[in-house]
Design a protein around this motif. Structure first.
Motif, PDB file in Angstrom:
ATOM      1  N   LEU A 155      16.550   3.787 -85.420  1.00 46.66           N
ATOM      2  CA  LEU A 155      15.630   4.323 -86.399  1.00 46.66           C
ATOM      3  C   LEU A 155      14.426   5.130 -85.951  1.00 46.66           C
ATOM      4  N   ASP A 156      14.321   5.088 -84.648  1.00 44.54           N
ATOM      5  CA  ASP A 156      13.128   6.030 -84.265  1.00 44.54           C
ATOM      6  C   ASP A 156      13.472   7.317 -84.047  1.00 44.54           C
ATOM      7  N   PRO A 157      12.590   8.196 -84.461  1.00 42.78           N
ATOM      8  CA  PRO A 157      12.547   9.547 -84.229  1.00 42.78           C
ATOM      9  C   PRO A 157      13.025  10.163 -82.733  1.00 42.78           C
ATOM     10  N   ASN A 158      12.534   9.208 -81.931  1.00 45.12           N
ATOM     11  CA  ASN A 158      12.584   9.680 -80.472  1.00 45.12           C
ATOM     12  C   ASN A 158      13.896   9.007 -79.869  1.00 45.12           C
ATOM     13  N   PHE A 159      14.839   8.465 -80.847  1.00 43.73           N
ATOM     14  CA  PHE A 159      15.987   7.910 -80.102  1.00 43.73           C
ATOM     15  C   PHE A 159      16.641   8.852 -79.034  1.00 43.73           C
ATOM     16  N   GLU A 160      17.140  10.070 -79.559  1.00 40.17           N
ATOM     17  CA  GLU A 160      17.789  11.022 -78.526  1.00 40.17           C
ATOM     18  C   GLU A 160      16.885  11.115 -77.171  1.00 40.17           C
ATOM     19  N   GLU A 161      15.786  11.098 -77.130  1.00 41.40           N
ATOM     20  CA  GLU A 161      15.188  11.194 -75.750  1.00 41.40           C
ATOM     21  C   GLU A 161      15.366   9.838 -75.028  1.00 41.40           C
ATOM     22  N   LYS A 162      15.085   8.575 -75.892  1.00 38.81           N
ATOM     23  CA  LYS A 162      15.327   7.557 -75.136  1.00 38.81           C
ATOM     24  C   LYS A 162      16.747   7.290 -74.723  1.00 38.81           C
ATOM     25  N   TYR A 163      17.842   7.898 -75.332  1.00 42.92           N
ATOM     26  CA  TYR A 163      19.272   7.885 -74.976  1.00 42.92           C
ATOM     27  C   TYR A 163      19.199   8.769 -73.757  1.00 42.92           C
ATOM     28  N   ALA A 164      18.727   9.900 -73.776  1.00 37.90           N
ATOM     29  CA  ALA A 164      18.960  10.783 -72.501  1.00 37.90           C
ATOM     30  C   ALA A 164      18.381  10.112 -71.427  1.00 37.90           C
ATOM     31  N   ALA A 165      17.253   9.632 -71.564  1.00 38.79           N
ATOM     32  CA  ALA A 165      16.705   9.086 -70.296  1.00 38.79           C
ATOM     33  C   ALA A 165      17.530   7.981 -69.596  1.00 38.79           C
ATOM     34  N   ALA A 166      18.057   6.925 -70.401  1.00 38.72           N
ATOM     35  CA  ALA A 166      19.028   6.068 -70.166  1.00 38.72           C
ATOM     36  C   ALA A 166      20.384   6.454 -69.637  1.00 38.72           C
ATOM     37  N   LYS A 167      20.762   7.483 -70.180  1.00 38.01           N
ATOM     38  CA  LYS A 167      22.072   8.017 -69.616  1.00 38.01           C
ATOM     39  C   LYS A 167      21.837   8.701 -68.419  1.00 38.01           C
ATOM     40  N   ALA A 168      20.809   9.352 -68.178  1.00 36.03           N
ATOM     41  CA  ALA A 168      20.515  10.285 -66.922  1.00 36.03           C
ATOM     42  C   ALA A 168      20.344   9.027 -65.735  1.00 36.03           C
ATOM     43  N   LEU A 169      19.660   7.976 -66.198  1.00 34.29           N
ATOM     44  CA  LEU A 169      19.481   6.884 -65.093  1.00 34.29           C
ATOM     45  C   LEU A 169      21.011   6.407 -64.686  1.00 34.29           C
ATOM     46  N   HIS A 170      21.625   6.063 -65.643  1.00 31.18           N
ATOM     47  CA  HIS A 170      23.159   5.598 -65.457  1.00 31.18           C
ATOM     48  C   HIS A 170      23.986   6.699 -64.762  1.00 31.18           C
ATOM     49  N   GLU A 171      23.774   7.999 -65.098  1.00 29.45           N
ATOM     50  CA  GLU A 171      24.568   8.906 -64.262  1.00 29.45           C
ATOM     51  C   GLU A 171      24.348   8.969 -62.817  1.00 29.45           C
ATOM     52  N   ARG A 172      22.795   8.911 -62.559  1.00 31.78           N
ATOM     53  CA  ARG A 172      22.497   8.917 -61.125  1.00 31.78           C
ATOM     54  C   ARG A 172      23.468   7.540 -60.386  1.00 31.78           C
ATOM     55  N   THR A 173      23.447   6.637 -61.112  1.00 25.44           N
ATOM     56  CA  THR A 173      24.037   5.476 -60.399  1.00 25.44           C
ATOM     57  C   THR A 173      25.519   5.599 -60.205  1.00 25.44           C
ATOM     58  N   LEU A 174      25.947   6.213 -61.326  1.00 31.38           N
ATOM     59  CA  LEU A 174      27.581   6.543 -61.351  1.00 31.38           C
ATOM     60  C   LEU A 174      27.858   7.266 -60.015  1.00 31.38           C
ATOM     61  N   LYS A 175      26.857   8.295 -60.022  1.00 31.08           N
ATOM     62  CA  LYS A 175      27.301   9.237 -59.094  1.00 31.08           C
ATOM     63  C   LYS A 175      27.360   8.779 -57.473  1.00 31.08           C
ATOM     64  N   SER A 176      26.018   7.784 -57.163  1.00 29.95           N
ATOM     65  CA  SER A 176      25.964   7.154 -55.994  1.00 29.95           C
ATOM     66  C   SER A 176      27.088   6.318 -55.695  1.00 29.95           C
ATOM     67  N   LEU A 177      28.018   5.647 -56.590  1.00 32.49           N
ATOM     68  CA  LEU A 177      28.860   4.930 -56.790  1.00 32.49           C
ATOM     69  C   LEU A 177      30.241   5.879 -56.234  1.00 32.49           C
ATOM     70  N   ASP A 178      30.262   7.005 -56.420  1.00 32.41           N
ATOM     71  CA  ASP A 178      31.327   7.802 -56.131  1.00 32.41           C
ATOM     72  C   ASP A 178      32.275   7.727 -57.409  1.00 32.41           C
ATOM     73  N   PHE A 179      31.918   7.279 -58.681  1.00 31.22           N
ATOM     74  CA  PHE A 179      32.708   6.981 -59.722  1.00 31.22           C
ATOM     75  C   PHE A 179      32.936   8.276 -60.526  1.00 31.22           C
ATOM     76  N   GLU A 180      34.169   8.483 -60.606  1.00 29.49           N
ATOM     77  CA  GLU A 180      34.446   9.729 -61.390  1.00 29.49           C
ATOM     78  C   GLU A 180      34.826   9.128 -62.972  1.00 29.49           C
ATOM     79  N   TYR A 181      34.283  10.114 -63.803  1.00 28.23           N
ATOM     80  CA  TYR A 181      34.213   9.793 -65.206  1.00 28.23           C
ATOM     81  C   TYR A 181      34.118  10.931 -66.372  1.00 28.23           C
TER      82      TYR A 181
END
Ligand code: GDP
Ligand code: IMO
Ligand code: MG
Length: 425
Positions: A155-181
């Motif tokens: 319900l937070d107007p900044n939801f998309e920003e929060k989601y983008a930040a979490a996703k970016a962090l996760h994608e960095r980890t996924l890349k470091s693990l050489d995981f294809e997705y």
């Protein structure tokens, strides 16, 4: 109005003890049913009137009239899976939006959490946990790392920003693990899920549940997984990522410890485990196969064959103590109906040769020491009262009660709601 205590029902083994069935059986005694930990890693099966339902994130009180069902702050929710589960119930005629509330503080499982679960498991090779692949570990990791996103954030107007930040962090980890997705495979359904979720009532579960108590309402907390999968006390690291023990009901709903009343501890008459990790009483013989076949021991979430073995009273005594169990509930004894001899592990022989009945730091490599009992070799499922129980079965129950120093108050003799014997003692 006198304030009622909260009762807690939880698994004492490695999960799948039959929690869903018994919560459904006990629901008529309560006004509220609340889940306090876990998420769609759970698979709670209910059978009644020739129908079968498997609940994952939704409490097992939804089938009994106008009970209030609460998804507590200690849970983790996958919006896409929640939508699928809720819609299936609505299609079966359950008016869910009137009887289910969601804590704003429950954490959201993001599509990238599921990918991380797979990537981390793959990176572990042979020492993988054998998770359900539902993103449970990575979501609780973010909660503790203070980088998680909660239901209330939708319900937070900044939801998309929060989601983008979490996703970016996760994608960095996924890349470091050489995981294809390919996130485009899962993100759209998740987005539909979060829109669907917004139609439900979001609450501060700590105020909500305590206010219900003040109004004199009775509450049953429904555990998921089992004590031996607890993040602190289970067979670490082969555990889930939440506190499955009774104390988890306090932190997972916002209720004080002195509000806890009865603690129902559920156990099978034997033992099962899904996924990796030590299992001292595991059987690799015909008895184990018979348990698996007769008990239909296949995971309700992943369909994996459950490992089977004799009941482990060392682990159970530990679980009874950790949870403060007041009542034992004995499940699936009917699965042992054909057995000539029943065994129960009463002590472990440790690798150094000493014996103990205290659950050790590591139970890998311990040797179980068994007590043996004559089997009852009678069909239990048709029995309607304990007066019909064969003598051998009564002796087995008495032995469990004495060893665990706790009374058995409910005995389940089949999967159906009706195949349940409540003892009046
Ligand atoms: P939960 O995760 O603890 O709710 O348990 P699950 O639903 O994953 O697994 C328990 C399984 O045993 C389900 O398939 C139930 O239908 C079934 N079940 C529950 N109680 C009994 C019982 O007393 N006898 C038999 N034979 N099956 C049972
Ligand atoms: P219910 O509520 C049995 C097991 C998984 C794996 C470990 C970690 O139906 O009893 P996770 O996905 O939680 O990170 O997996 O825990 N596990 C369960 N085993 N019953 C469950 O739930 C389980 N939930 C998780 O198999 O070994
Ligand atoms: Mg289950």
């Amino acid at each position: 109005m006198e304030e009622r205590k909260i009762d807690v029902l939880l698994g004492l083994q490695w999960g799948d003890e039959g929690k869903g069935k018994v919560v459904d059986v006990l629901t008529p005694r309560y006004d509220v049913v609340a889940r306090f930990q876990g998420g769609p890693n759970a698979g709670h099966t209910l059978k009644f009137d020739g129908k079968k339902f498997v609940l994952k994130s939704i409490p097992s009180g939804v089938f009994q009239g106008d009970k209030v069902n609460v998804i507590g702050n200690g849970m983790v929710l996958d919006a896409a899976l929640f939508k699928a589960e809720a819609e299936a119930l609505e299609n079966a005629g359950i008016n869910l939006k009137d009887r289910l509330v969601l804590s704003k503080k429950a954490h959201l499982i993001l599509p990238t959490h599921r990918l991380l679960d797979s990537a981390i498991e793959a990176s572990k090779g042979k020492s993988k946990v054998g998770t359900t692949g539902r993103g449970i570990g990575p979501t609780y990791t973010d909660k503790v790392a203070r980088t998680g996103i909660r239901v209330g954030d939708l319900l937070d107007p900044n939801f998309e920003e929060k989601y983008a930040a979490a996703k970016a962090l996760h994608e960095r980890t996924l890349k470091s693990l050489d995981f294809e997705y390919d996130l485009s495979l899962t993100e759209p359904a998740w987005r539909e899920g979060i829109e669907y979720m917004k139609q439900f009532t979001f609450v501060d579960s700590e105020h909500y549940v305590n206010n219900l108590l003040k109004e004199g309402k009775s509450v049953l907390c429904e555990g998921a997984q089992g004590t031996m999968l607890d993040i602190d006390f289970g067979s670490y690291p082969f555990v889930t990522s939440s506190n499955t023990v009774c104390a988890g009901a306090c932190t997972g709903l916002g209720i004080a410890p002195n509000k806890i009343g009865r603690v129902f501890g559920i156990m099978k008459a034997y033992c099962t485990r899904v996924g990796s990790g030590p299992f001292p009483t595991e059987l690799f013989d015909a008895d184990g196969e018979a348990m698996s076949d007769r008990g239909a021991e296949f995971g309700a979430v992943t369909g994996r064959r459950r490992r089977c073995g004799w009941v482990d009273l060392v682990a159970l005594k530990y679980a009874v103590q950790l949870n403060g169990v007041t009542d034992l509930i004995l499940m699936k004894s009917d699965v042992l109906d054909t057995f000539k001899t029943i065994k129960a592990c009463v002590a472990y022989k440790l690798p150094d040769g000493t014996e103990t009945n205290e659950f050790p730091f590591d139970c890998e490599g311990v040797e179980p020491i068994y007590a043996e009992f004559p089997g009852w070799q009678t069909e239990l499922p048709e029995m309607k009262s304990e007066d019909e129980f064969p003598e051998e079965f009564n002796s087995y129950i008495s032995f469990l009660e004495e060893y665990l120093e706790t009374p058995v108050s409910i005995i389940s003799v089949g999967p159906d709601r009706s195949q349940t014997i409540v003892r009046n003692r």
